[in-house]
Design a protein around this motif. Structure first.
Motif, PDB file in Angstrom:
ATOM      1  N   LEU A 289      39.155  35.921  37.520  1.00 40.00           N
ATOM      2  CA  LEU A 289      40.568  35.448  37.444  1.00 40.00           C
ATOM      3  C   LEU A 289      41.547  36.618  36.787  1.00 40.00           C
ATOM      4  CD1 LEU A 289      40.745  31.761  36.910  1.00 40.00           C
ATOM      5  CD2 LEU A 289      41.629  33.096  39.074  1.00 40.00           C
ATOM      6  N   LEU A 290      40.693  37.275  35.682  1.00 36.22           N
ATOM      7  CA  LEU A 290      41.341  38.149  34.736  1.00 36.22           C
ATOM      8  C   LEU A 290      41.159  39.710  35.575  1.00 36.22           C
ATOM      9  CD1 LEU A 290      39.901  37.032  31.394  1.00 36.22           C
ATOM     10  CD2 LEU A 290      42.225  36.314  32.394  1.00 36.22           C
ATOM     11  N   LEU A 291      40.747  39.798  36.573  1.00 39.81           N
ATOM     12  CA  LEU A 291      40.449  41.145  37.137  1.00 39.81           C
ATOM     13  C   LEU A 291      41.876  42.079  37.235  1.00 39.81           C
ATOM     14  CD1 LEU A 291      38.208  42.855  38.513  1.00 39.81           C
ATOM     15  CD2 LEU A 291      39.105  42.048  40.463  1.00 39.81           C
ATOM     16  N   GLY A 292      42.749  41.222  37.513  1.00 40.80           N
ATOM     17  CA  GLY A 292      44.233  42.196  37.552  1.00 40.80           C
ATOM     18  C   GLY A 292      44.721  42.619  36.161  1.00 40.80           C
ATOM     19  N   ALA A 293      44.125  42.128  35.076  1.00 39.90           N
ATOM     20  CA  ALA A 293      44.814  42.107  33.656  1.00 39.90           C
ATOM     21  C   ALA A 293      43.758  43.279  33.215  1.00 39.90           C
ATOM     22  CB  ALA A 293      44.475  41.075  32.963  1.00 39.90           C
TER      23      ALA A 293
ATOM     24  N   PHE B   3      31.950  35.087  52.277  1.00 40.10           N
ATOM     25  CA  PHE B   3      32.993  34.908  51.086  1.00 40.10           C
ATOM     26  C   PHE B   3      32.655  35.595  49.944  1.00 40.10           C
ATOM     27  CE2 PHE B   3      34.238  30.847  53.381  1.00 40.10           C
ATOM     28  CZ  PHE B   3      35.574  30.998  53.178  1.00 40.10           C
ATOM     29  N   SER B   4      31.160  35.747  49.634  1.00 37.11           N
ATOM     30  CA  SER B   4      30.889  36.274  48.261  1.00 37.11           C
ATOM     31  C   SER B   4      31.256  37.624  48.253  1.00 37.11           C
ATOM     32  CB  SER B   4      29.439  35.965  47.912  1.00 37.11           C
ATOM     33  OG  SER B   4      29.285  34.345  47.649  1.00 37.11           O
ATOM     34  N   PHE B   5      30.690  38.255  49.602  1.00 33.90           N
ATOM     35  CA  PHE B   5      30.624  39.774  49.819  1.00 33.90           C
ATOM     36  C   PHE B   5      32.072  40.218  50.021  1.00 33.90           C
ATOM     37  CE2 PHE B   5      26.073  39.431  50.195  1.00 33.90           C
ATOM     38  CZ  PHE B   5      25.662  40.710  49.451  1.00 33.90           C
ATOM     39  N   GLY B   6      33.089  39.201  50.489  1.00 34.85           N
ATOM     40  CA  GLY B   6      34.345  39.589  50.576  1.00 34.85           C
ATOM     41  C   GLY B   6      35.093  39.972  49.203  1.00 34.85           C
ATOM     42  N   GLY B   7      34.794  38.973  48.407  1.00 32.18           N
ATOM     43  CA  GLY B   7      35.188  39.050  46.838  1.00 32.18           C
ATOM     44  C   GLY B   7      34.602  40.382  46.417  1.00 32.18           C
ATOM     45  N   ILE B   8      33.308  40.482  46.533  1.00 31.73           N
ATOM     46  CA  ILE B   8      32.676  41.812  45.847  1.00 31.73           C
ATOM     47  C   ILE B   8      33.446  42.980  46.394  1.00 31.73           C
ATOM     48  CG2 ILE B   8      30.572  43.008  45.867  1.00 31.73           C
ATOM     49  CD1 ILE B   8      29.192  40.346  46.048  1.00 31.73           C
ATOM     50  N   ALA B   9      33.780  43.026  47.558  1.00 32.96           N
ATOM     51  CA  ALA B   9      34.522  44.227  48.115  1.00 32.96           C
ATOM     52  C   ALA B   9      35.733  44.369  47.706  1.00 32.96           C
ATOM     53  CB  ALA B   9      34.543  44.150  49.697  1.00 32.96           C
ATOM     54  N   VAL B  10      36.508  43.490  47.432  1.00 29.17           N
ATOM     55  CA  VAL B  10      37.641  43.490  46.661  1.00 29.17           C
ATOM     56  C   VAL B  10      37.633  44.218  45.159  1.00 29.17           C
ATOM     57  CG1 VAL B  10      39.893  42.468  45.947  1.00 29.17           C
ATOM     58  CG2 VAL B  10      39.015  41.828  48.073  1.00 29.17           C
ATOM     59  N   THR B  11      36.765  43.596  44.630  1.00 35.06           N
ATOM     60  CA  THR B  11      36.242  44.058  43.019  1.00 35.06           C
ATOM     61  C   THR B  11      36.125  45.617  43.053  1.00 35.06           C
ATOM     62  OG1 THR B  11      35.241  41.873  42.700  1.00 35.06           O
ATOM     63  CG2 THR B  11      35.013  43.732  41.171  1.00 35.06           C
ATOM     64  N   ALA B  12      35.396  45.886  44.055  1.00 33.72           N
ATOM     65  CA  ALA B  12      35.179  47.510  43.871  1.00 33.72           C
ATOM     66  C   ALA B  12      36.080  48.360  44.493  1.00 33.72           C
ATOM     67  CB  ALA B  12      33.660  47.657  44.890  1.00 33.72           C
ATOM     68  N   LEU B  13      36.835  47.644  45.727  1.00 33.06           N
ATOM     69  CA  LEU B  13      37.826  48.741  46.215  1.00 33.06           C
ATOM     70  C   LEU B  13      39.293  48.817  45.918  1.00 33.06           C
ATOM     71  CD1 LEU B  13      35.915  48.600  49.563  1.00 33.06           C
ATOM     72  CD2 LEU B  13      35.691  50.100  47.856  1.00 33.06           C
TER      73      LEU B  13
ATOM     74  N   TRP C 238      47.387  40.117  42.343  1.00 28.82           N
ATOM     75  CA  TRP C 238      46.704  38.922  43.293  1.00 28.82           C
ATOM     76  C   TRP C 238      45.289  39.132  43.427  1.00 28.82           C
ATOM     77  CZ3 TRP C 238      43.798  41.843  46.886  1.00 28.82           C
ATOM     78  CH2 TRP C 238      44.152  43.143  47.005  1.00 28.82           C
ATOM     79  N   THR C 239      44.549  40.406  42.825  1.00 26.72           N
ATOM     80  CA  THR C 239      43.113  40.476  43.013  1.00 26.72           C
ATOM     81  C   THR C 239      42.259  39.374  42.230  1.00 26.72           C
ATOM     82  OG1 THR C 239      43.374  42.283  41.194  1.00 26.72           O
ATOM     83  CG2 THR C 239      43.539  42.844  43.365  1.00 26.72           C
ATOM     84  N   GLY C 240      42.614  39.238  41.098  1.00 30.03           N
ATOM     85  CA  GLY C 240      41.820  38.090  40.473  1.00 30.03           C
ATOM     86  C   GLY C 240      41.886  36.777  41.237  1.00 30.03           C
ATOM     87  N   PRO C 241      42.909  36.174  41.321  1.00 27.80           N
ATOM     88  CA  PRO C 241      43.022  34.968  42.309  1.00 27.80           C
ATOM     89  C   PRO C 241      42.066  35.019  43.400  1.00 27.80           C
ATOM     90  CG  PRO C 241      45.132  35.140  41.377  1.00 27.80           C
ATOM     91  CD  PRO C 241      44.372  36.304  41.224  1.00 27.80           C
ATOM     92  N   VAL C 242      42.219  36.256  44.361  1.00 27.88           N
ATOM     93  CA  VAL C 242      41.680  36.238  45.595  1.00 27.88           C
ATOM     94  C   VAL C 242      39.967  36.533  45.516  1.00 27.88           C
ATOM     95  CG1 VAL C 242      41.089  37.948  47.324  1.00 27.88           C
ATOM     96  CG2 VAL C 242      43.329  37.310  46.744  1.00 27.88           C
ATOM     97  N   VAL C 243      39.785  37.313  44.341  1.00 29.84           N
ATOM     98  CA  VAL C 243      38.264  37.502  44.167  1.00 29.84           C
ATOM     99  C   VAL C 243      37.784  36.307  43.654  1.00 29.84           C
ATOM    100  CG1 VAL C 243      36.592  38.674  42.617  1.00 29.84           C
ATOM    101  CG2 VAL C 243      38.460  39.898  43.893  1.00 29.84           C
ATOM    102  N   TRP C 244      38.256  35.516  42.843  1.00 32.66           N
ATOM    103  CA  TRP C 244      37.675  34.103  42.300  1.00 32.66           C
ATOM    104  C   TRP C 244      37.463  33.308  43.376  1.00 32.66           C
ATOM    105  CZ3 TRP C 244      40.292  29.575  42.519  1.00 32.66           C
ATOM    106  CH2 TRP C 244      39.668  28.275  41.970  1.00 32.66           C
TER     107      TRP C 244
END
Length: 250
Positions: A213-217, A66-76, A82-88
Motif C-alpha cells: 500500500l506504501l509503494l507510491g510513497a 492476480f498475483s502476477f498482475g500485481g508483480i508486473a505493476v510493482t516492477a514496471l 494508485w500503484t500501492g492500492p492496485v498492487v495490494w
C-alpha cells in the motif's frame, strides 16, 4: 436449492459455505491475519468457485493471474498514488484465491498430488517473482525509492533468500512428518495460541501484501519493506531450529 440442484446433489452457495466452515484446517501455527481474514475470504471465494464450476487447479491459476498482475505493476510502473492500492489489491486477492483452491479441493472430496504440486510451484514462483520485482523497482527508480546506494539492492535478495528457505523448510518438514506418520498424540487438540498467532504476523504473507500500500510513497515503502525483511531474517533461524527438533523427535 432448485429441483435440478437437488437431483444432481449440487450444493447451493450457502450450503457450500456452511460445509466449508466445518472443514477448515487447524488454526495451530497460523497468524491472526490468515485465521480471521484470508481463510474466511478464501472460504467465500471457494464457495463461489464451486458454484461457478471451477476446479481447484483453475482457482490456483486465478490466484496466479492476480498475483502476477500485481508483480508486473510493482516492477514496471512508476510510483504513484494508485500503484500501492492496485498492487495490494491484486496481491491480497491472489493470496485469498490461494487459500480458496485448497478449500475447494476439500469441498469436492480431496485434492490430488498434481494439484498440490501446482499449488506449491505457483507459490514458489510468486514469491520469487515478487521480490525480484521489488529489486527491479529499486534498481530502475533509485530517485523515487532512495536506493541510489547500490547496497540497497541486497535487501530484496536477502529477503528472497529468507522467504524461499522458510517456504521450502516448512513444506519439507510437513511432508517428512506426514511420511513418518507423526501426526501427534491422539486426543483433543490444544487450542491455538493467541500469542503465537500475533507473533507470526510479521512473517504472514497477508501482512507482507499490506506493505505494498506504501509503494507510491517511495522511501516509506523502502523502510516498510526493510522492516519486514529484517523480521523474515530474524524468524528464519528460529523456524529452522524448531523444525529440526520436531523431526529429530519424530
Amino acid at each position: 436449492m432448485t429441483t435440478a440442484e437437488a437431483a444432481s446433489g449440487r450444493l447451493t452457495f450457502r450450503e457450500a459455505l456452511e460445509r466449508l466452515s466445518g472443514a477448515q484446517k487447524s488454526a495451530k501455527g497460523v497468524s491472526l491475519y490468515s485465521r480471521y481474514v484470508n481463510r474466511p475470504v478464501g472460504r467465500v471465494l471457494a464457495a463461489g468457485s464451486y458454484r461457478a464450476g471451477l476446479t481447484p487447479n483453475q482457482v490456483t491459476l486465478v490466484s496466479a493471474l492476480f498475483s502476477f498482475g500485481g508483480i508486473a505493476v510493482t516492477a514496471l510502473a512508476d510510483p504513484a498514488w494508485w500503484t500501492g492500492p492496485v498492487v495490494w489489491l491484486a496481491l491480497a486477492t491472489g493470496f485469498a484465491f490461494d487459500s480458496a483452491d485448497g478449500q475447494l479441493a476439500r469441498l469436492r472430496g480431496g485434492g490430488s498430488p498434481a494439484g498440490e504440486w501446482l499449488d506449491h510451484v505457483v507459490d514458489c514462483a510468486k514469491t520469487t517473482a515478487l521480490h525480484t520485482a521489488v529489486l527491479l523497482a529499486f534498481f530502475l527508480r533509485p530517485e523515487e525509492f532512495g536506493t541510489r546506494w547500490d547496497a540497497w539492492l541486497l535487501l530484496p535478495l536477502g529477503f528472497l533468500f529468507a522467504a524461499i528457505v522458510t517456504f521450502f523448510g516448512g513444506l519439507l518438514t510437513e511432508q517428512l512428518k506426514r511420511k513418518a506418520g507423526s501426526g501427534g498424540p491422539a486426543g483433543p487438540a490444544a487450542p491455538p495460541s493467541l500469542v503465537r498467532a500475533v507473533a507470526l504476523l510479521p512473517v504472514d504473507h497477508g501482512v507482507f501484501c499490506l506493505v505494498f500500500l506504501l509503494l507510491g510513497a517511495g522511501q516509506v515503502f523502502l523502510w516498510g519493506y526493510a522492516l519486514l525483511g529484517a523480521a523474515a531474517a530474524l524468524y528464519l533461524p528460529m523456524f529452522l531450529v524448531k523444525w529440526f527438533r520436531e523431526l529429530s523427535r519424530g
